[in-house]
Design a protein around this motif. Structure first.
Motif, short mmCIF file in Angstrom:
data_model
loop_
_atom_site.label_atom_id
_atom_site.label_comp_id
_atom_site.label_asym_id
_atom_site.label_seq_id
_atom_site.Cartn_x
_atom_site.Cartn_y
_atom_site.Cartn_z
N VAL A 231 0.83 -1.21 0.00
CA VAL A 231 0.00 0.00 0.00
C VAL A 231 0.87 1.25 0.00
N GLN A 232 2.01 1.19 0.67
CA GLN A 232 2.92 2.34 0.74
C GLN A 232 3.89 2.39 -0.43
N ASN A 233 3.67 1.52 -1.42
CA ASN A 233 4.51 1.48 -2.63
C ASN A 233 5.97 1.13 -2.33
N ASP A 234 6.20 0.42 -1.25
CA ASP A 234 7.53 -0.06 -0.92
C ASP A 234 7.62 -1.52 -1.40
N HIS A 235 7.84 -1.69 -2.67
CA HIS A 235 7.71 -3.00 -3.29
C HIS A 235 8.80 -3.97 -2.86
N PHE A 236 9.99 -3.47 -2.60
CA PHE A 236 11.07 -4.37 -2.18
C PHE A 236 10.74 -5.01 -0.83
N VAL A 237 10.30 -4.21 0.14
CA VAL A 237 9.93 -4.74 1.45
C VAL A 237 8.73 -5.66 1.31
N LEU B 260 11.23 -16.11 12.12
CA LEU B 260 10.64 -14.77 12.08
C LEU B 260 11.63 -13.73 11.56
N ALA B 261 12.92 -14.02 11.69
CA ALA B 261 13.93 -13.05 11.27
C ALA B 261 14.16 -13.05 9.76
N LEU B 262 13.65 -14.06 9.05
CA LEU B 262 13.94 -14.17 7.61
C LEU B 262 13.52 -12.94 6.81
N PRO B 263 12.27 -12.47 6.91
CA PRO B 263 11.91 -11.30 6.08
C PRO B 263 12.64 -10.03 6.50
N MET B 264 12.92 -9.90 7.78
CA MET B 264 13.64 -8.71 8.25
C MET B 264 15.08 -8.73 7.76
N TYR B 265 15.70 -9.91 7.77
CA TYR B 265 17.07 -10.03 7.27
C TYR B 265 17.12 -9.74 5.77
N GLU B 266 16.13 -10.22 5.03
CA GLU B 266 16.08 -9.98 3.60
C GLU B 266 15.84 -8.50 3.30
N THR B 267 15.06 -7.84 4.16
CA THR B 267 14.75 -6.43 3.95
C THR B 267 15.95 -5.54 4.23
N LEU B 268 16.63 -5.79 5.36
CA LEU B 268 17.73 -4.93 5.77
C LEU B 268 19.01 -5.25 5.02
#
Length: 506
Positions: free
Chosen positions: A31-37, A86-94
């Protein structure tokens, strides 16, 4: 469908739920157009669901009878291993951060500790903040359900003070829910408590938004309050648009962390005809008022010496700031009031961090989301102390349990409460020593150890003379803190019961 789910290991069910929840921040980022996250959370959730579905199919129908210790083991695995998922998406994002940092962040969130390595908070997007808050909120729900389904039947988590069974052993005086099969107990507790937990969070969220908070800020503050994680978007309660009115509403919702009897009676704990008779609520209110008055008088005398007591509005603000902050740290939430700084500006004195450390060590109610030693254990020691003083005056007196509020305490409750307190003290000494050997000063090591074991992470920012930068700690120190947070959330008696061979044979 329920029967099929009951044949899937509880830990696998938790991982499945975690994968589903990853789609929520993915939608927010979209929704915030942050497609990578958004892609990071979506792909991570899809991968977790796919792997867990294959595991569930492979083990379906192959498991034997589930024992209570199996659910206790699943609870331990959830606190120790689930953060790695739980850390997988956060690790991929950062991207560039070490994996130990995001694992630490997820352990801190799931155990409702609220320590963070990401300061300032502006370096994280709203979707990542929401994920941290959701994990903390999920950790609070996990402890609500586990208290009724796992800890109460085993006389752990504070129930050893009131239950008839020995700690770590199945209680012979169980309620109807506790006599059911372990997985049935878990499903019943989840079905009973999930609507309450979601409803309370939604109600607080709506109230905060009406008072002026942004929807994401209001939701984060609501989840942080019900789970006592203290995880916000970085704005903090003290800087939110809801102001003092929002703090007053949050104060009321923090009452759910003082006693489980405020929202449930499903554990067979001490039941009262009225909440006013609840010893945890009464002791909690007493601590809040006494400590708040002491802080107010200290600052008032400081202002008196400066001849600056002519401003009654500053006095009222200082009083409210003390009451709200004391309540927040007693429940191990760690919010600061927007008026907390007024008392310091009014008198020019700093608030002793030792008081906040002591409040967090006392903690909130048994079977709530709060950490610490717990109010019921402190109350059991208080009742025992009164009895011993009676013996000093009348050595031959026969002590009964007819004292108000003490009728539900077992005869050896104070002894077991003292054993737990000693275990807590030994754990605190061990963690402090390990952190000091890792290169921290004694003050920093002590604050970090208390913050981890009591699940009150915001102490690291306010208890010392200067805030402690968690990001500057090394990997070994972060892993030590992770172990301490898990032990503090699960409690030492539960860890001892988990390795007890007698329990595994039943």
């Amino acid at each position: 469908m329920t029967l099929r789910l009951s044949q899937i290991p509880l830990f696998v069910q938790m991982v499945l739920i975690s994968g589903l929840l990853m789609y929520v921040p993915a939608a927010v980022a979209l929704v915030q157009n942050d497609h990578f996250v958004s892609r990071s959370f979506f792909y991570s959730g899809t991968m977790v669901l796919s792997v867990c579905t294959l595991i569930a199919i492979a083990v379906h129908g192959t498991r034997g009878r589930t024992r209570t210790v199996d659910n206790l083991k699943a609870l331990f695995l959830a606190l120790a291993l689930l953060p790695a998922v739980l850390a997988l998406p956060m690790y991929e994002t950062l991207g560039v951060v070490p994996y130990v940092d995001v694992y630490f962040e997820m352990v801190s969130s799931l155990t409702t500790t609220g320590m963070t390595t990401y300061e300032p908070a502006s370096m994280l997007t709203d979707a990542v903040h929401l994920w941290r808050g959701m994990v903390g909120w999920l950790g609070g729900l996990l402890m609500w359900v586990a208290a009724a389904a796992v800890l109460a039947p085993l006389s752990l988590g504070g129930f050893e003070v009131t239950a008839m069974g020995e700690p770590g052993q199945l209680d012979t005086g169980q309620t109807h829910m506790q006599q059911a099969r372990p997985m049935k107990r878990w499903s019943r507790a989840a079905q009973a408590l999930l609507p309450i937990y979601v409803g309370l969070t939604g109600a607080l969220w709506i109230m905060l938004v009406v008072l002026g908070d942004r929807p994401i800020v209001g939701l984060m503050n609501a989840m942080a309050t019900l789970s006592t994680s203290g995880i916000t978007t970085g704005v903090g309660v003290q800087n939110s648009n809801s102001g003092v009115a929002g703090e007053m509403i949050i104060f009321l919702f923090l009452l759910f962390a003082l006693s489980r009897s405020t929202f449930s009676s499903d554990t067979g704990a001490v039941r009262r005809n009225s909440l006013l008779e609840d010893p945890e609520l009464r002791l909690g209110f007493l601590i809040v008022m006494v400590v708040a008055v002491m802080l107010f008088m200290r600052h008032w005398f400081g202002a008196l010496s400066e001849e600056d007591v002519s401003d009654p509005l500053a006095g009222l603000k200082a009083a409210w700031g003390g009451i709200f902050t004391v309540m927040s740290f007693l429940t191990t939430t760690g919010f600061e009031s927007s008026e907390w700084h007024v008392a310091r500006d009014w008198s020019g004195l700093q608030t002793p961090g030792l008081i906040l450390l002591a409040l967090a060590m006392v903690g909130g109610g048994v079977a709530t989301t709060a950490g610490g030693v717990k109010l019921l254990r402190v109350y059991a020691l208080y009742v025992q102390g009164l009895g011993e003083m009676e013996r000093l005056v009348h050595p031959n007196v026969v002590l009964g349990r007819k004292r108000a509020g003490a009728r539900g305490l077992r005869r050896r409750g104070a002894v077991i409460a003292w054993v737990f307190f000693m275990l807590f003290a030994l754990s605190l000494a061990a963690v402090t020593l390990l952190l000091a050997l890792a290169g921290n000063s004694f003050e920093e090591a002590l604050i970090l150890a208390v913050s981890a074991l009591t699940t009150a992470g915001p102490l690291t920012q306010v208890a010392g003379e200067f805030p402690i930068a968690i990001s500057s700690l090394g990997p070994v120190e972060k892993l030590i803190l992770c172990a301490a947070m898990i032990a503090g959330r699960l409690e030492a008696l539960a860890v001892i019961a988990l390795i007890s061979p007698d329990l595994w044979q039943k």
